[in-house]
Design a protein around this motif. Structure first.
Motif, PDB file in Angstrom:
ATOM      1  N   VAL A  14       0.825  -4.787   3.450  1.00  0.00           N
ATOM      2  CA  VAL A  14       2.006  -4.115   3.974  1.00  0.00           C
ATOM      3  C   VAL A  14       1.979  -2.638   3.580  1.00  0.00           C
ATOM      4  O   VAL A  14       1.918  -2.299   2.394  1.00  0.00           O
ATOM      5  N   GLU A  15       2.003  -1.780   4.580  1.00  0.00           N
ATOM      6  CA  GLU A  15       2.130  -0.339   4.332  1.00  0.00           C
ATOM      7  C   GLU A  15       3.578  -0.077   3.936  1.00  0.00           C
ATOM      8  O   GLU A  15       4.504  -0.584   4.565  1.00  0.00           O
ATOM      9  N   THR A  16       3.787   0.747   2.900  1.00  0.00           N
ATOM     10  CA  THR A  16       5.157   0.936   2.417  1.00  0.00           C
ATOM     11  C   THR A  16       5.709   2.339   2.667  1.00  0.00           C
ATOM     12  O   THR A  16       6.912   2.543   2.591  1.00  0.00           O
ATOM     13  N   ASP A  17       4.840   3.308   2.956  1.00  0.00           N
ATOM     14  CA  ASP A  17       5.336   4.608   3.395  1.00  0.00           C
ATOM     15  C   ASP A  17       6.018   4.365   4.748  1.00  0.00           C
ATOM     16  O   ASP A  17       5.467   3.658   5.600  1.00  0.00           O
ATOM     17  N   LEU A  56       4.716  -1.913 -10.098  1.00  0.00           N
ATOM     18  CA  LEU A  56       5.159  -3.304 -10.063  1.00  0.00           C
ATOM     19  C   LEU A  56       4.046  -4.350  -9.968  1.00  0.00           C
ATOM     20  O   LEU A  56       4.080  -5.333 -10.701  1.00  0.00           O
ATOM     21  N   PRO A  57       3.027  -4.189  -9.104  1.00  0.00           N
ATOM     22  CA  PRO A  57       2.013  -5.252  -9.000  1.00  0.00           C
ATOM     23  C   PRO A  57       1.130  -5.367 -10.261  1.00  0.00           C
ATOM     24  O   PRO A  57       0.972  -4.407 -11.001  1.00  0.00           O
ATOM     25  N   GLU A  58       0.566  -6.551 -10.434  1.00  0.00           N
ATOM     26  CA  GLU A  58      -0.279  -6.824 -11.609  1.00  0.00           C
ATOM     27  C   GLU A  58      -1.640  -6.137 -11.493  1.00  0.00           C
ATOM     28  O   GLU A  58      -2.251  -5.804 -12.494  1.00  0.00           O
ATOM     29  N   VAL A  59      -2.121  -5.990 -10.277  1.00  0.00           N
ATOM     30  CA  VAL A  59      -3.426  -5.353 -10.070  1.00  0.00           C
ATOM     31  C   VAL A  59      -3.208  -4.112  -9.205  1.00  0.00           C
ATOM     32  O   VAL A  59      -2.585  -4.206  -8.147  1.00  0.00           O
ATOM     33  N   VAL A  60      -3.688  -2.968  -9.678  1.00  0.00           N
ATOM     34  CA  VAL A  60      -3.537  -1.740  -8.910  1.00  0.00           C
ATOM     35  C   VAL A  60      -4.918  -1.124  -8.653  1.00  0.00           C
ATOM     36  O   VAL A  60      -5.766  -1.085  -9.553  1.00  0.00           O
ATOM     37  N   VAL A  61      -5.148  -0.712  -7.430  1.00  0.00           N
ATOM     38  CA  VAL A  61      -6.400  -0.049  -7.057  1.00  0.00           C
ATOM     39  C   VAL A  61      -6.088   1.318  -6.466  1.00  0.00           C
ATOM     40  O   VAL A  61      -5.243   1.431  -5.577  1.00  0.00           O
ATOM     41  N   ALA A  62      -6.764   2.337  -6.962  1.00  0.00           N
ATOM     42  CA  ALA A  62      -6.656   3.663  -6.359  1.00  0.00           C
ATOM     43  C   ALA A  62      -8.006   3.998  -5.730  1.00  0.00           C
ATOM     44  O   ALA A  62      -9.053   3.804  -6.350  1.00  0.00           O
ATOM     45  N   LYS A  85       0.812  -1.212   0.000  1.00  0.00           N
ATOM     46  CA  LYS A  85       0.000   0.000   0.000  1.00  0.00           C
ATOM     47  C   LYS A  85       0.841   1.255   0.000  1.00  0.00           C
ATOM     48  O   LYS A  85       1.845   1.347   0.708  1.00  0.00           O
ATOM     49  N   GLY A  86       0.422   2.204  -0.777  1.00  0.00           N
ATOM     50  CA  GLY A  86       0.987   3.541  -0.693  1.00  0.00           C
ATOM     51  C   GLY A  86       0.224   4.292   0.381  1.00  0.00           C
ATOM     52  O   GLY A  86      -0.822   3.837   0.849  1.00  0.00           O
ATOM     53  N   LYS A  87       0.720   5.453   0.749  1.00  0.00           N
ATOM     54  CA  LYS A  87       0.065   6.202   1.815  1.00  0.00           C
ATOM     55  C   LYS A  87      -1.289   6.706   1.337  1.00  0.00           C
ATOM     56  O   LYS A  87      -1.395   7.328   0.297  1.00  0.00           O
ATOM     57  N   SER A  88      -2.322   6.422   2.091  1.00  0.00           N
ATOM     58  CA  SER A  88      -3.658   6.839   1.676  1.00  0.00           C
ATOM     59  C   SER A  88      -4.577   7.000   2.864  1.00  0.00           C
ATOM     60  O   SER A  88      -4.837   6.048   3.598  1.00  0.00           O
ATOM     61  N   MET A  89      -5.067   8.231   3.088  1.00  0.00           N
ATOM     62  CA  MET A  89      -6.000   8.451   4.185  1.00  0.00           C
ATOM     63  C   MET A  89      -7.365   7.845   3.859  1.00  0.00           C
ATOM     64  O   MET A  89      -8.086   7.403   4.746  1.00  0.00           O
ATOM     65  N   ALA A 110       4.677  -8.499  -4.403  1.00  0.00           N
ATOM     66  CA  ALA A 110       3.254  -8.164  -4.260  1.00  0.00           C
ATOM     67  C   ALA A 110       2.450  -8.448  -5.524  1.00  0.00           C
ATOM     68  O   ALA A 110       2.916  -8.213  -6.639  1.00  0.00           O
ATOM     69  N   ASP A 111       1.220  -8.950  -5.335  1.00  0.00           N
ATOM     70  CA  ASP A 111       0.312  -9.155  -6.478  1.00  0.00           C
ATOM     71  C   ASP A 111      -0.627  -7.980  -6.643  1.00  0.00           C
ATOM     72  O   ASP A 111      -1.300  -7.854  -7.655  1.00  0.00           O
ATOM     73  N   MET A 112      -0.738  -7.161  -5.603  1.00  0.00           N
ATOM     74  CA  MET A 112      -1.712  -6.068  -5.660  1.00  0.00           C
ATOM     75  C   MET A 112      -1.110  -4.816  -5.019  1.00  0.00           C
ATOM     76  O   MET A 112      -0.378  -4.921  -4.034  1.00  0.00           O
ATOM     77  N   GLY A 113      -1.406  -3.677  -5.649  1.00  0.00           N
ATOM     78  CA  GLY A 113      -0.966  -2.406  -5.089  1.00  0.00           C
ATOM     79  C   GLY A 113      -2.185  -1.544  -4.805  1.00  0.00           C
ATOM     80  O   GLY A 113      -3.092  -1.462  -5.637  1.00  0.00           O
ATOM     81  N   VAL A 114      -2.228  -0.939  -3.625  1.00  0.00           N
ATOM     82  CA  VAL A 114      -3.362  -0.075  -3.282  1.00  0.00           C
ATOM     83  C   VAL A 114      -2.839   1.313  -2.937  1.00  0.00           C
ATOM     84  O   VAL A 114      -1.919   1.453  -2.126  1.00  0.00           O
ATOM     85  N   VAL A 115      -3.390   2.315  -3.571  1.00  0.00           N
ATOM     86  CA  VAL A 115      -2.974   3.690  -3.312  1.00  0.00           C
ATOM     87  C   VAL A 115      -4.205   4.577  -3.140  1.00  0.00           C
ATOM     88  O   VAL A 115      -5.336   4.152  -3.400  1.00  0.00           O
ATOM     89  N   GLY A 116      -3.974   5.802  -2.712  1.00  0.00           N
ATOM     90  CA  GLY A 116      -5.034   6.798  -2.690  1.00  0.00           C
ATOM     91  C   GLY A 116      -4.919   7.638  -3.948  1.00  0.00           C
ATOM     92  O   GLY A 116      -4.491   7.169  -4.996  1.00  0.00           O
TER      93      GLY A 116
END
Lengths: 508, 233
Positions: A134-137, A231-237, A111-115, A199-205
Motif C-alpha cells: 500500500v502506497e501511503t503518500d 511502526l512496522p517491525e521490518v523497515v527497508v530503505a 510504502k513511503g514515497k520513493s522514486m 503493516a509488518d513491513m515498511g519500505v521507503v526511499g
C-alpha cells in the motif's frame, strides 16, 4: 510491467497528450500554483543563492568521493544494527526485498514515497510474492488505486483533478462522492491509518544518507514517511548510490533549498532521521532495518564527465514544472519512471539502458530547468551531450533513422552554408515556387522529409516578411492560472502569452 | 549478489576514467562550506518570530512566563479541544510530572509511554493509537521556520509527536535557535547519529490534489506549541 520507452510510442503518446486540453488545463493550474509559491518563498530568502552554491559544492564533493563515502556509510549503518545490501541492478534489489518479506512472513507492506522503488518496480514483485503493498503518500495512493504510474516526481497525481479523485474514491473505496480536497484527505487518512497499524513491513526511499553518522534522512510533508519507518517491525530503505553526503551538518544547506524549490515551503514539514533499530525499552522503531544501495546504471554515469553532473539531482521536481514540454504533454507520455528534463537525462542510463535516448531530443533547450535547479545542474548541456552520443551511436537509440537523418541533414546544411550563392538561389527558388501554397506568409504543409516541421507548426515562407506573430499551429489552451515564473527565469513558458512562447521556441 | 568492495572499486575506476574536474564546468575541489553567521536576535525576538511562523503554517503557539503558566495553558487547551486521553513521556529539559498530574485532575486520562518493555509494547501502542493527544517536550526550536526539533529516546518515544491527531509541545525559549545552521551545531553529530531525530515544521500537510494545501494527513492535524520563558540567560 512498464513497457520500454520507445521513440515511436513517445511520439504517439505526446501527440495525444498535447491534444488533451483537459490534461493541459489541470497541469497549468497545478504547476502555476507551485511556481507562484516557489517565487514568493525563495524570493523572501536572501541567502537562497548562497545556499544553492553550498549545496552544489557538497554534491560535487560527495560524487567525487563516492566510493569512500559509501564504505563509511556502510560501516556506520552496520554499527547501529542495520543491514546493508548493494544491488547492482533493479532485479537484485527487488529479489532482496521480496526475500526479506518471505523470510519475515510479511503480509502487508506500507510504502513511503520513493522514486527508487518505482525505478525497480518493487510493488509488482512484492505483490507477485503474495504481499499486499500500500502506497501511503496521498498522491501515490491515488495513482496506485488507478493502477497508474506517478506522472510527476513529487506530485504523482498532478494529472488528476479533485473531481477525478472524488470519483476514484467513490468507485474504489465506496466513499460518498465529494470534490473537496479536505474531505478526500480525511477518507484517505482513515483507510491508511488502519494499514499503518497492521503493516509488518515498511519500505521507503532516501533523500539523503549521511556517511558520517550512518543516517538515512527522509524529507516529507504528510508524516507517512515517519510512520512507515516507526511502526512496522521490518523497515527497508532503498537509495541510489548518489544519495550519500559526507557530513550531518551538510543537511542544513539542503534543507534550506529543497522545500523552497520542491514545494515552495521554507522547510518541509518532516525531516526524519532513520537511525538504526529499536533500542531496549523503546516503544517504536523497527526490529530490523535494511538499507539497499542501488547502482542500476549510476556508476556508468560516473564515468562520463558530462553526464556525471546529473547525479547531483535532489529529485525536487522543479525542472518538470518549468519545462514547456512537460507542461504540454504531462509525465505519462515520457514512458519512463522519471519524467521531464531530469528524466530525459537520467533515463537512458538508469531505467532502460540504451532505450530512452530519443528523450534527449524532446527538449527546446530553453534553459528554464537549469535556471530553477537548486543544485544548478546544466540540463541543456547534458541534453546536447546525449544528442551527440546518440548521433555518434554511443547510445543505442531505438530510432536509428533519427541519427541518420540528423547526420545527413547536418551535412547538407554545412554544404549549403559553405556556398552562399547556391543557398541564396535555392531559397529564392523555394520562395517563388511555394508562394501559391502559403497563407499570410506561412506554409501549413511541406512535403516529406520536411513534414516533421509542419506537423507541429507552420513554416515561414522563404524570403517572406511573415508579419504574423507566431507559427503556432493550434490555438493554445486557455492559460488560466499560469502563475509567474521564478525570479530571473528566462523560460518563455512562464509568460502568459503562449503564442509569444511558441515564437521564441521556433526561432531558436 | 553483487560484492560491495568490487562495486566501490568499479566506481573508483569510473571516476578515474572520467577524470577530476575535466568538464570545465563548475566542478570544484572538495572544500568545507562556510555556514552563514547566525543573526544576533534576542530570545524575545526569536520567540515572536517562531510563533508567527508556526501560526502561518496552521499551528497554534503561545509564549508564557513560567512552568506553571505553561501547565495552565495546556490544561485550558485540553478543555477547549476536548482532549480526553493523552500519552506522555519524560521531558527533554523539564520535569513533566506536574503537568501530567494537572491534566489528570482536569479529567484527561494521562498515561506514560516512557520505557516500554517488549511484553507491554503491543498494549501501549494500541493506547497511543487511540489517544486524543501526545504531550512532549521539544529539545530545540528553530525560529526562522517555526520548527520543533525532537530527539526521541526510549523515555520519550517518537510516537508522541507522530501518532495521535493532536500534538501538544512544550519548548523552553532558551533552546530556541535562529536558523538551521545554528541548530546543526547545537544538536551535534552524536544526537544525529544515535536517535531518530525529527524536525517538525507545522501540522502534517499535503498538496497532492491539484496542489491545494490540506492539513492533517498522516501526522498530527493540530499542533500546539507552548513556549516557556526561562530564567537561564
Amino acid at each position: 510491467m512498464m513497457r520500454p520507452p520507445e521513440a515511436e510510442s513517445f511520439f504517439a503518446d505526446s501527440r495525444k497528450a498535447v491534444g488533451d486540453t483537459d490534461l493541459r488545463r489541470k497541469l497549468e493550474g497545478a504547476v502555476g500554483r507551485h511556481l507562484e509559491q516557489v517565487e514568493i518563498v525563495a524570493g523572501a530568502f536572501p541567502q537562497y543563492e548562497q545556499e544553492k552554491v553550498a549545496a552544489r559544492r557538497i554534491k560535487e564533493e560527495a560524487i567525487s568521493r563516492l566510493p569512500e563515502l559509501l564504505e563509511q556509510l556502510r560501516r556506520n549503518l552496520e554499527a547501529k544494527g542495520a543491514r546493508v545490501f548493494f544491488a547492482g541492478d533493479a532485479a537484485e534489489a527487488r529479489n532482496y526485498i521480496v526475500d526479506l518479506g518471505r523470510k519475515n512472513a510479511v503480509k502487508l507492506a506500507v510504502k513511503g514515497k520513493s522514486m527508487a522503488t518505482e525505478e525497480i518496480e518493487l510493488n509488482h514483485a512484492l505483490q507477485g510474492a503474495g504481499i499486499e503493498v500500500v502506497e501511503t503518500d496521498l498522491g501515490e495512493y491515488i495513482v496506485q488505486l488507478r493502477g497508474e504510474r506517478p506522472s510527476h516526481i513529487i506530485t504523482p497525481a498532478i494529472h488528476l483533478s479533485k473531481e477525478d479523485v472524488g470519483k476514484l474514491f467513490e468507485q474504489k473505496l465506496a466513499a460518498p462522492y465529494t470534490n473537496v480536497p479536505e474531505e478526500l484527505t480525511v477518507v484517505a487518512r482513515a483507510r491508511l491509518r488502519e494499514k499503518f497499524l497492521a503493516a509488518d513491513m515498511g519500505v521507503v526511499g532516501a533523500n539523503f544518507a549521511v556517511a558520517e553518522t550512518g543516517s538515512i534522512v527522509l524529507v516529507e510533508n504528510e508524516g507517512n514517511g515517519r510512520l512507515t519507518t516507526s511502526l512496522p517491525e521490518v523497515v527497508v530503505a532503498v537509495m541510489g548510490i548518489e544519495k550519500v553526503i559526507p557530513r550531518a551538518s551538510d543537511l542544513s544547506h539542503f534543507m534550506e533549498i529543497l522545500g523552497r524549490t520542491a514545494t515552495g515551503q521554507k522547510l518541509t514539514t518532516y525531516v526524519n532521521f532513520v537511525n538504526g533499530v529499536r533500542r531496549a525499552g523503546e516503544l517504536d522503531g523497527p526490529r530490523e532495518l535494511h538499507v539497499v544501495i542501488l547502482d542500476n546504471g549510476r556508476s556508468q554515469m560516473l564515468a562520463d564527465p558530462v553526464l556525471r553532473e546529473a547525479l547531483y539531482c535532489l529529485r525536487c521536481g522543479a525542472c518538470l514544472n518549468v519545462c514547456p514540454v512537460f507542461r504540454r504533454i504531462g509525465g505519462h507520455a515520457y514512458g519512463t519512471t522519471y519524467p521531464g528534463p531530469i528524466g530525459s537525462i537520467i533515463s537512458p542510463s538508469l531505467v532502460h539502458e540504451g532505450q530512452a535516448g530519443h528523450l534527449a531530443f524532446a527538449s527546446t533547450l530553453c534553459g528554464a530547468c537549469k535556471d530553477i535547479c537548486p543544485v544548478k545542474i546544466d540540463i541543456p548541456r547534458i541534453l546536447l551531450h546525449l544528442r551527440w552520443r546518440a548521433t555518434e551511436g554511443d547510445i543505442a537509440v531505438k530510432w536509428p533513422q533519427a541519427a541518420h537523418r540528423v547526420r545527413t541533414g547536418a551535412k547538407l546544411t554545412a554544404r549549403l552554408f559553405a556556398a552562399p550563392s547556391l543557398m541564396r538561389a535555392l531559397s529564392r527558388a523555394a520562395s517563388v515556387l511555394l508562394r501559391p501554397f502559403a497563407r499570410d506568409g506561412y506554409l501549413s504543409w511541406l512535403p516529406p522529409p520536411f513534414n516533421g516541421w509542419t506537423q507541429s507548426r507552420d513554416f515561414p515562407l522563404f524570403g517572406g516578411t511573415g508579419n504574423r506573430v507566431a507559427g503556432a499551429k493550434s490555438a493554445p489552451v486557455e492559460a488560466g492560472n499560469t502563475g509567474s515564473g521564478p525570479t530571473g527565469s528566462r523560460d518563455a513558458g512562464q509568460r502568459h502569452d503562449p503564442e509569444a512562447h511558441e515564437t521564441e521556441q521556433a526561432h531558436q | 549478489m553483487s560484492d560491495f568492495a568490487a562495486a566501490t572499486n568499479l566506481m573508483r575506476a569510473a571516476l578515474k576514467r572520467a577524470g577530476a574536474a575535466q568538464n570545465g564546468h563548475g566542478e570544484t575541489q572538495p572544500q568545507a562550506v562556510a555556514t552563514p553567521p547566525a543573526p544576533t536576535a534576542s530570545r524575545e525576538e526569536m520567540s515572536a518570530h517562531f510563533v508567527r511562523e508556526l501560526k502561518e503554517l496552521g499551528g497554534k503557539a503561545v509564549v508564557v512566563d513560567s512552568p506553571q503558566a505553561a501547565i495552565d495553558a495546556i490544561v485550558e487547551f485540553a478543555r477547549v479541544f476536548e482532549v480526553k486521553s493523552a500519552a506522555i513521556g519524560e521531558g527533554a529539559r523539564t520535569d513533566l510530572q506536574p503537568l501530567s498530574e494537572a491534566l489528570g485532575r482536569n479529567g484527561v486520562a494521562v498515561f506514560s509511554v516512557a520505557q516500554a518493555p517488549e511484553e507491554k509494547r503491543a498494549e501501549l501502542r494500541a493506547r497511543v493509537a487511540s489517544a486524543d493527544a501526545g504531550v512532549v517536550e521539544a529539545d530545540f526550536g528553530v525560529a526562522a521556520s517555526g520548527t520543533l526539533v525532537f530527539v526521541p529516546t526510549p523515555a520519550r518515544p517518537r510516537s508522541l509527536s507522530l501518532v495521535p491527531p493532536v500534538n501538544i509541545v512544550l519548548l523552553r525559549t532558551d533552546y530556541l535557535l535562529p536558523n538551521l545552521a545554528a541548530l546543526m551545531s547545537a544538536l551535534g553529530v552524536d544526537a544525529m547519529r544515535d536517535n531518530p531525530v525529527a524536525f517538525v515544521t507545522g501540522p502534517s500537510r499535503t498538496a497532492d490534489i491539484e496542489k491545494r494545501l490540506v492539513r492533517g494527513v498522516h501526522g498530527p492535524k493540530t499542533l500546539y506549541a507552548v513556549l516557556v520563558r526561562s530564567g537561564r540567560d
